[in-house]
Motif scaffolding. Structure first.
Motif, PDB file in Angstrom:
ATOM      1  N   ASP A 116      44.731  81.229  34.328  1.00 39.69           N
ATOM      2  CA  ASP A 116      44.400  82.581  34.785  1.00 39.69           C
ATOM      3  C   ASP A 116      45.165  83.000  36.038  1.00 39.69           C
ATOM      4  O   ASP A 116      44.895  84.044  36.614  1.00 39.69           O
ATOM      5  CB  ASP A 116      42.886  82.763  34.981  1.00 39.69           C
ATOM      6  N   ARG A 117      46.131  82.166  36.442  1.00 38.42           N
ATOM      7  CA  ARG A 117      47.013  82.610  37.520  1.00 38.42           C
ATOM      8  C   ARG A 117      48.352  81.898  37.446  1.00 38.42           C
ATOM      9  O   ARG A 117      48.460  80.803  36.894  1.00 38.42           O
ATOM     10  CB  ARG A 117      46.353  82.422  38.884  1.00 38.42           C
ATOM     11  N   VAL A 152      41.848  86.243  34.404  1.00 40.25           N
ATOM     12  CA  VAL A 152      42.683  87.269  35.024  1.00 40.25           C
ATOM     13  C   VAL A 152      42.123  88.641  34.617  1.00 40.25           C
ATOM     14  O   VAL A 152      41.604  88.805  33.510  1.00 40.25           O
ATOM     15  CB  VAL A 152      44.163  87.084  34.581  1.00 40.25           C
ATOM     16  N   ALA A 155      43.857  94.380  33.637  1.00 42.12           N
ATOM     17  CA  ALA A 155      45.015  95.153  34.089  1.00 42.12           C
ATOM     18  C   ALA A 155      46.188  94.271  34.492  1.00 42.12           C
ATOM     19  O   ALA A 155      47.344  94.712  34.477  1.00 42.12           O
ATOM     20  CB  ALA A 155      44.616  96.051  35.263  1.00 42.12           C
ATOM     21  N   GLU A 156      45.909  93.029  34.853  1.00 41.38           N
ATOM     22  CA  GLU A 156      46.980  92.136  35.311  1.00 41.38           C
ATOM     23  C   GLU A 156      47.553  91.249  34.210  1.00 41.38           C
ATOM     24  O   GLU A 156      48.474  90.471  34.445  1.00 41.38           O
ATOM     25  CB  GLU A 156      46.465  91.260  36.459  1.00 41.38           C
ATOM     26  N   PHE A 159      51.564  91.528  33.187  1.00 39.90           N
ATOM     27  CA  PHE A 159      52.463  90.909  34.152  1.00 39.90           C
ATOM     28  C   PHE A 159      52.404  89.389  34.059  1.00 39.90           C
ATOM     29  O   PHE A 159      53.436  88.714  33.942  1.00 39.90           O
ATOM     30  CB  PHE A 159      52.117  91.380  35.575  1.00 39.90           C
ATOM     31  N   LEU A 160      51.185  88.845  34.079  1.00 41.97           N
ATOM     32  CA  LEU A 160      51.034  87.383  34.019  1.00 41.97           C
ATOM     33  C   LEU A 160      51.614  86.825  32.709  1.00 41.97           C
ATOM     34  O   LEU A 160      52.279  85.785  32.700  1.00 41.97           O
ATOM     35  CB  LEU A 160      49.557  86.989  34.176  1.00 41.97           C
ATOM     36  N   GLN A 163      55.381  86.523  32.878  1.00 46.25           N
ATOM     37  CA  GLN A 163      55.782  85.415  33.754  1.00 46.25           C
ATOM     38  C   GLN A 163      55.583  84.077  33.049  1.00 46.25           C
ATOM     39  O   GLN A 163      56.465  83.228  33.062  1.00 46.25           O
ATOM     40  CB  GLN A 163      54.941  85.428  35.035  1.00 46.25           C
ATOM     41  N   THR A 198      44.096  94.355  24.278  1.00 42.99           N
ATOM     42  CA  THR A 198      45.099  93.831  25.211  1.00 42.99           C
ATOM     43  C   THR A 198      46.095  92.940  24.466  1.00 42.99           C
ATOM     44  O   THR A 198      47.303  93.000  24.695  1.00 42.99           O
ATOM     45  CB  THR A 198      44.392  93.009  26.319  1.00 42.99           C
TER      46      THR A 198
END
Ligand SMILES: *Cc1c(COP(=O)(O)O)cnc(C)c1O
Length: 244
Positions: A116-117, A152, A155-156, A159-160, A163, A198
């Motif tokens: 999640d990050r 996460v 909305a993010e 992007f994640l 990456q 999503t």
């Protein structure tokens, strides 16, 4: 199996293999009801808190993929089951992942559902041994807002996802979520529908994803209605876990 309880009454204990079969029947029925192909839905048996003997029973009954939430517990269990190597068991890490545990996860597990990050993904990529196949990864998404601390934010996710998809030795497969538990079927579907949206968006943007990891013992039908490709089922297979 037939047991006699402390007060002498007969207790019918359903075996793991019978409960596993019942879950497979539920998955097939839900798939048929919602116009899905049952072959597109994999069952991940969540064996957290249960001993290696329980995993062995499920594996002998044909179950291949197992989910664990705690690194040490998963490694210990897998070590007790090395004699089952020919069954090709698959180990999925599905619990919260701290950075001090990434090396052990990268060194052993086949899948991680709970990334999640970016920092965690980077560590996994760096620590995945070269001799192993890519680590299969899902991003855990928080679809319940404040009700959940892990995952996460929706909305993010784009992007994640970009990456993580670009990191070596990892293969981004899709998204995972654990919505706040509710009994109402329509409400269960609503949280999963948000995740599905999503997921479709990411695919529309060109990411090659094939995994929507949603649905547990109490809501797998709603998850299948919303496109689940992997359901993570624990208590319906192994029994109720002791609350501690
Ligand atoms: C425990 C757990 C499951 C299985 O839950 P049950 O309700 O026992 O089916 C699935 N996913 C995750 C991430 C879990 O922690």
């Amino acid at each position: 199996m037939l047991y006699f309880g402390a007060s002498g009454q007969r207790l019918i204990m359903t075996t793991i293999s019978a409960k596993l079969q019942a879950v497979i029947v539920r998955i097939d029925a839900a798939a048929r009801k919602f116009g899905r192909n049952p072959d597109e839905i994999r069952l991940l048996a969540v064996s957290k808190t249960w001993p290696a003997t329980s995993v062995r029973e499920a594996a002998t009954a044909g179950q291949k993929a197992f989910g664990e939430n705690y690194v040490q517990e998963g490694l210990k269990k897998a070590a007790e089951l090395v004699d089952l190597a020919e069954l090709g068991l698959e180990w999925h890490f599905i619990g919260p992942l701290q950075s001090n545990k990434t090396r052990q996860v990268a060194g052993f597990f086949d899948w991680v559902h709970s990334v999640d990050r970016l920092q965690i993904a980077e560590r996994l990529a760096e620590q995945r041994p070269d001799g192993l196949p890519s680590l299969q990864v899902c991003l855990q998404v928080n679809v319940s807002g404040e009700a959940s601390k892990s995952g996460v934010a929706v909305a993010e996710v784009p992007f994640l996802a970009r990456q993580v998809a670009s990191l070596p030795r990892l293969k981004l497969r899709g998204l995972m979520a654990i919505p706040a538990p509710v009994d109402d079927f329509a409400q269960q579907r609503q949280a999963f529908a948000q995740l599905r949206e999503t997921y479709e968006q990411l695919k529309g943007d060109g990411l090659l994803l094939d995994t929507l990891s949603i649905g547990m013992s109490h809501d797998l039908e709603a998850a299948i209605a919303e496109g689940a490709t992997m359901v993570r089922v624990g208590s319906a297979i192994f029994g109720e876990r002791n609350r501690t």
